[in-house]
Write a protein that holds these residues in place. Structure first.
Motif, PDB file in Angstrom:
ATOM      1  N   SER A 186       0.918  -1.283   0.030  1.00 11.03           N
ATOM      2  CA  SER A 186      -0.086  -0.099   0.038  1.00 11.03           C
ATOM      3  C   SER A 186       0.785   1.598   0.043  1.00 11.03           C
ATOM      4  CB  SER A 186      -0.679   0.075   1.311  1.00 11.03           C
ATOM      5  OG  SER A 186      -0.280   0.054   2.404  1.00 11.03           O
ATOM      6  N   HIS A 187       2.141   1.176   0.280  1.00 10.35           N
ATOM      7  CA  HIS A 187       2.906   2.542   0.316  1.00 10.35           C
ATOM      8  C   HIS A 187       4.328   2.161  -0.176  1.00 10.35           C
ATOM      9  CE1 HIS A 187       0.349   3.109   3.882  1.00 10.35           C
ATOM     10  NE2 HIS A 187       0.831   4.449   4.193  1.00 10.35           N
ATOM     11  N   PRO A 188       4.194   1.948  -1.634  1.00 11.80           N
ATOM     12  CA  PRO A 188       5.595   1.801  -2.432  1.00 11.80           C
ATOM     13  C   PRO A 188       6.376   2.947  -2.284  1.00 11.80           C
ATOM     14  CG  PRO A 188       3.515   2.188  -3.834  1.00 11.80           C
ATOM     15  CD  PRO A 188       3.023   1.963  -2.453  1.00 11.80           C
ATOM     16  N   GLY A 189       7.720   2.635  -1.845  1.00 13.11           N
ATOM     17  CA  GLY A 189       8.512   3.461  -2.044  1.00 13.11           C
ATOM     18  C   GLY A 189       8.528   4.375  -0.535  1.00 13.11           C
ATOM     19  N   HIS A 190       7.797   4.077   0.260  1.00 17.74           N
ATOM     20  CA  HIS A 190       7.756   4.877   1.501  1.00 17.74           C
ATOM     21  C   HIS A 190       9.313   4.603   2.288  1.00 17.74           C
ATOM     22  CE1 HIS A 190       6.983   5.976   5.642  1.00 17.74           C
ATOM     23  NE2 HIS A 190       5.669   6.646   5.125  1.00 17.74           N
ATOM     24  N   PRO A 191       9.839   5.728   2.778  1.00 16.34           N
ATOM     25  CA  PRO A 191      11.169   5.374   3.487  1.00 16.34           C
ATOM     26  C   PRO A 191      11.215   4.764   4.609  1.00 16.34           C
ATOM     27  CG  PRO A 191      10.463   7.658   3.783  1.00 16.34           C
ATOM     28  CD  PRO A 191       9.397   6.910   2.872  1.00 16.34           C
ATOM     29  N   GLU A 192      10.205   4.433   5.405  1.00 19.38           N
ATOM     30  CA  GLU A 192      10.248   3.885   6.671  1.00 19.38           C
ATOM     31  C   GLU A 192       9.109   2.604   6.749  1.00 19.38           C
ATOM     32  OE1 GLU A 192       9.034   6.623   9.824  1.00 19.38           O
ATOM     33  OE2 GLU A 192      10.715   7.990   9.026  1.00 19.38           O
ATOM     34  N   LEU A 193       8.157   2.795   6.053  1.00 17.62           N
ATOM     35  CA  LEU A 193       7.233   1.563   6.135  1.00 17.62           C
ATOM     36  C   LEU A 193       7.541   0.458   5.124  1.00 17.62           C
ATOM     37  CD1 LEU A 193       3.833   3.303   6.646  1.00 17.62           C
ATOM     38  CD2 LEU A 193       5.115   2.025   8.291  1.00 17.62           C
ATOM     39  N   THR A 194       8.263  -0.780   5.442  1.00 15.92           N
ATOM     40  CA  THR A 194       8.406  -1.613   4.595  1.00 15.92           C
ATOM     41  C   THR A 194       7.257  -2.576   4.359  1.00 15.92           C
ATOM     42  OG1 THR A 194       9.370  -3.157   6.428  1.00 15.92           O
ATOM     43  CG2 THR A 194      10.806  -1.838   5.541  1.00 15.92           C
ATOM     44  N   PRO A 195       7.454  -3.654   3.173  1.00 15.54           N
ATOM     45  CA  PRO A 195       6.322  -4.481   3.034  1.00 15.54           C
ATOM     46  C   PRO A 195       5.906  -5.163   4.361  1.00 15.54           C
ATOM     47  CG  PRO A 195       7.546  -4.098   1.102  1.00 15.54           C
ATOM     48  CD  PRO A 195       8.584  -3.374   2.089  1.00 15.54           C
ATOM     49  N   ALA A 196       7.047  -5.643   4.886  1.00 12.07           N
ATOM     50  CA  ALA A 196       7.069  -6.567   5.885  1.00 12.07           C
ATOM     51  C   ALA A 196       6.224  -5.834   7.103  1.00 12.07           C
ATOM     52  CB  ALA A 196       8.247  -7.159   6.352  1.00 12.07           C
ATOM     53  N   SER A 197       6.527  -4.870   7.498  1.00 18.74           N
ATOM     54  CA  SER A 197       6.238  -3.849   8.655  1.00 18.74           C
ATOM     55  C   SER A 197       4.482  -3.849   8.211  1.00 18.74           C
ATOM     56  CB  SER A 197       6.888  -2.678   8.921  1.00 18.74           C
ATOM     57  OG  SER A 197       7.049  -1.587   7.728  1.00 18.74           O
ATOM     58  N   SER A 239       2.290  -6.701   8.751  1.00 19.02           N
ATOM     59  CA  SER A 239       1.984  -6.797  10.263  1.00 19.02           C
ATOM     60  C   SER A 239       0.985  -5.654  10.897  1.00 19.02           C
ATOM     61  CB  SER A 239       3.193  -6.731  11.178  1.00 19.02           C
ATOM     62  OG  SER A 239       3.024  -6.727  12.542  1.00 19.02           O
ATOM     63  N   LEU A 240       1.462  -4.180  10.310  1.00 13.63           N
ATOM     64  CA  LEU A 240       0.539  -3.289  10.839  1.00 13.63           C
ATOM     65  C   LEU A 240      -0.968  -3.363  10.207  1.00 13.63           C
ATOM     66  CD1 LEU A 240       0.100  -0.469  11.986  1.00 13.63           C
ATOM     67  CD2 LEU A 240       0.999   0.348   9.959  1.00 13.63           C
ATOM     68  N   ARG A 241      -1.029  -3.898   9.081  1.00 18.74           N
ATOM     69  CA  ARG A 241      -2.506  -3.753   8.450  1.00 18.74           C
ATOM     70  C   ARG A 241      -3.411  -5.091   9.007  1.00 18.74           C
ATOM     71  NH1 ARG A 241      -3.108  -2.240   2.182  1.00 18.74           N
ATOM     72  NH2 ARG A 241      -5.325  -1.707   3.040  1.00 18.74           N
ATOM     73  N   ARG A 242      -2.705  -5.942   9.407  1.00 22.33           N
ATOM     74  CA  ARG A 242      -3.223  -7.423  10.144  1.00 22.33           C
ATOM     75  C   ARG A 242      -3.751  -6.683  11.359  1.00 22.33           C
ATOM     76  NH1 ARG A 242      -2.406 -13.005   9.415  1.00 22.33           N
ATOM     77  NH2 ARG A 242      -2.936 -14.092  11.166  1.00 22.33           N
ATOM     78  N   THR A 243      -2.846  -5.977  12.191  1.00 20.44           N
ATOM     79  CA  THR A 243      -3.362  -5.543  13.487  1.00 20.44           C
ATOM     80  C   THR A 243      -4.263  -4.418  13.287  1.00 20.44           C
ATOM     81  OG1 THR A 243      -1.079  -5.686  14.595  1.00 20.44           O
ATOM     82  CG2 THR A 243      -2.710  -3.965  15.454  1.00 20.44           C
ATOM     83  N   GLU A 244      -4.576  -3.735  12.316  1.00 19.28           N
ATOM     84  CA  GLU A 244      -5.423  -2.733  12.169  1.00 19.28           C
ATOM     85  C   GLU A 244      -7.017  -3.475  11.749  1.00 19.28           C
ATOM     86  OE1 GLU A 244      -2.880   1.080  10.443  1.00 19.28           O
ATOM     87  OE2 GLU A 244      -3.989  -0.180   9.003  1.00 19.28           O
ATOM     88  N   ALA A 245      -6.780  -4.646  11.035  1.00 21.19           N
ATOM     89  CA  ALA A 245      -7.973  -5.297  10.488  1.00 21.19           C
ATOM     90  C   ALA A 245      -8.662  -5.868  11.844  1.00 21.19           C
ATOM     91  CB  ALA A 245      -7.721  -6.463   9.499  1.00 21.19           C
ATOM     92  N   PHE A 246      -7.899  -6.426  12.836  1.00 15.05           N
ATOM     93  CA  PHE A 246      -8.460  -7.208  13.973  1.00 15.05           C
ATOM     94  C   PHE A 246      -9.120  -5.955  14.775  1.00 15.05           C
ATOM     95  CE2 PHE A 246      -5.697 -10.795  13.432  1.00 15.05           C
ATOM     96  CZ  PHE A 246      -6.592 -11.725  13.810  1.00 15.05           C
ATOM     97  N   LYS A 247      -8.548  -4.904  14.705  1.00 14.53           N
ATOM     98  CA  LYS A 247      -9.302  -3.811  15.563  1.00 14.53           C
ATOM     99  C   LYS A 247     -10.439  -3.120  15.027  1.00 14.53           C
ATOM    100  CE  LYS A 247      -4.886  -1.688  17.455  1.00 14.53           C
ATOM    101  NZ  LYS A 247      -3.882  -0.424  17.458  1.00 14.53           N
ATOM    102  N   ARG A 268      -5.409   3.095  10.345  1.00 16.43           N
ATOM    103  CA  ARG A 268      -4.904   4.393  10.564  1.00 16.43           C
ATOM    104  C   ARG A 268      -3.726   4.587   9.271  1.00 16.43           C
ATOM    105  NH1 ARG A 268      -2.843   5.955  16.254  1.00 16.43           N
ATOM    106  NH2 ARG A 268      -2.253   7.893  15.288  1.00 16.43           N
ATOM    107  N   SER A 269      -3.133   3.649   9.057  1.00 15.25           N
ATOM    108  CA  SER A 269      -2.151   3.609   8.060  1.00 15.25           C
ATOM    109  C   SER A 269      -2.819   4.053   6.530  1.00 15.25           C
ATOM    110  CB  SER A 269      -1.527   2.212   7.778  1.00 15.25           C
ATOM    111  OG  SER A 269      -2.346   1.180   7.311  1.00 15.25           O
ATOM    112  N   GLN A 270      -3.833   4.001   6.520  1.00 16.33           N
ATOM    113  CA  GLN A 270      -4.445   4.063   5.240  1.00 16.33           C
ATOM    114  C   GLN A 270      -5.458   5.521   5.322  1.00 16.33           C
ATOM    115  OE1 GLN A 270      -4.033   1.789   2.759  1.00 16.33           O
ATOM    116  NE2 GLN A 270      -2.904   0.939   4.539  1.00 16.33           N
ATOM    117  N   VAL A 271      -5.932   5.960   6.563  1.00 15.43           N
ATOM    118  CA  VAL A 271      -6.765   7.072   6.549  1.00 15.43           C
ATOM    119  C   VAL A 271      -6.174   8.363   6.984  1.00 15.43           C
ATOM    120  CG1 VAL A 271      -8.938   5.670   6.721  1.00 15.43           C
ATOM    121  CG2 VAL A 271      -7.878   6.469   8.578  1.00 15.43           C
TER     122      VAL A 271
END
Length: 268
Positions: free
Chosen positions: A73-84, A87-95, A220-223
């Motif tokens: 979802s964030h191609p080229g982001h300097p800090e958010l890697t695909p692996a992170s 994990s982040l979006r899985r946590t957001e989905a559960f919430k 939050r990572s999306q909105v």
């Protein structure tokens, strides 16, 4: 995007919403098991978060199946890697789904690589279709929800065709509903879905609209902007669906069930 183009898009969306409401029939809620298929974590809330909340409030079982891992979802982001991001979006989905009332045991992740569905072929596609077929055979849903075939996203189209192939291989024949996501960004797809289905179906959200809004805020990572980026990944036109008083669905009719033991060839 220029201000003029954004204003034209907002006008087009409002006109399409009015047309869908005018042509819409009341969504005939079914009892029993519901499966909501989502290509990415947030599609289910944008497309039918109010419906999910309503069904869970009524005590009806709802399963959510995420097809991809959401890592692109964030191609080229300097800090958010695909692996992170996975994990982040899985946590957001559960919430988000906790807000909508979905039990954790009814949340399923197939973890296909985000961005790969449109090019998925051969054994990998066959394996995905077999996994999807197992959901139909095991859960025997009364109805399912999946992204519109005409939704303005290659991955949503690929999700639609994989699920269609899975249903054709299963003896289960649930009611099939398509929900728009990116079609709200490209409203001519709303018209295409309306014309191809013959009618839209609407579900007034009433007390469940605020619940949907709170659920979408969990992504939050999306909105929200992800520093150092100052813009949100999810366009404001899609975020605005949290304030819609209704959700809209399009009916899809499958061919008749195949004879037992006769496999349906997969469309690759």
């Amino acid at each position: 995007m220029t201000q003029a183009k954004r204003c034209l898009r907002h006008i087009a969306i409002r006109l399409c919403r009015g047309l869908l409401r005018l042509c819409g029939r009341r969504y005939p809620s079914a009892d029993g098991v519901t499966i909501v298929f989502a290509p990415h974590q947030d599609d289910e809330t944008i497309g039918c978060g109010g419906l999910i909340a309503r069904k869970r409030h009524e005590g009806l079982p709802v399963h959510i199946v995420f097809i991809t891992d959401g890592g692109s979802s964030h191609p080229g982001h300097p800090e958010l890697t695909p692996a992170s991001l996975v994990s982040l979006r899985r946590t957001e989905a559960f919430k988000a789904l906790t807000v909508l009332g979905v039990e954790s045991s009814a949340i399923h992740f197939l973890n296909e690589r985000d961005g790969s569905l449109n090019s998925l072929g051969g054994p990998r596609r066959v394996a995905l279709v077999e996994k999807l077929t197992a959901f139909f055979d095991d859960l025997q849903p009364d109805e399912i929800f999946l992204p519109c075939h005409r939704d303005g996203s290659d991955e949503h189209t690929a999700t639609f065709t994989c699920i269609r192939d899975a249903m054709l291989r299963s003896q289960s024949r649930p009611i099939v509903w398509q929900y728009p996501v990116w079609a709200w960004w490209k409203p001519h797809f709303l018209l295409e879905n309306l014309l191809s289905s013959g009618a839209s179906h609407r579900l007034p959200l009433e007390d469940f609209q605020p619940v949907k809004s709170r659920a979408l805020a969990c992504y939050r990572s999306q909105v929200q902007p992800t520093p150092p980026w100052r813009h949100c990944i999810l366009p404001c036109e899609l975020q605005a669906t949290r304030d819609f008083p209704e959700e809209y669905f399009f009916r899809f009719t499958l061919p008749a069930p195949v004879k037992s033991g006769v496999p349906v060839p997969l469309v690759i």
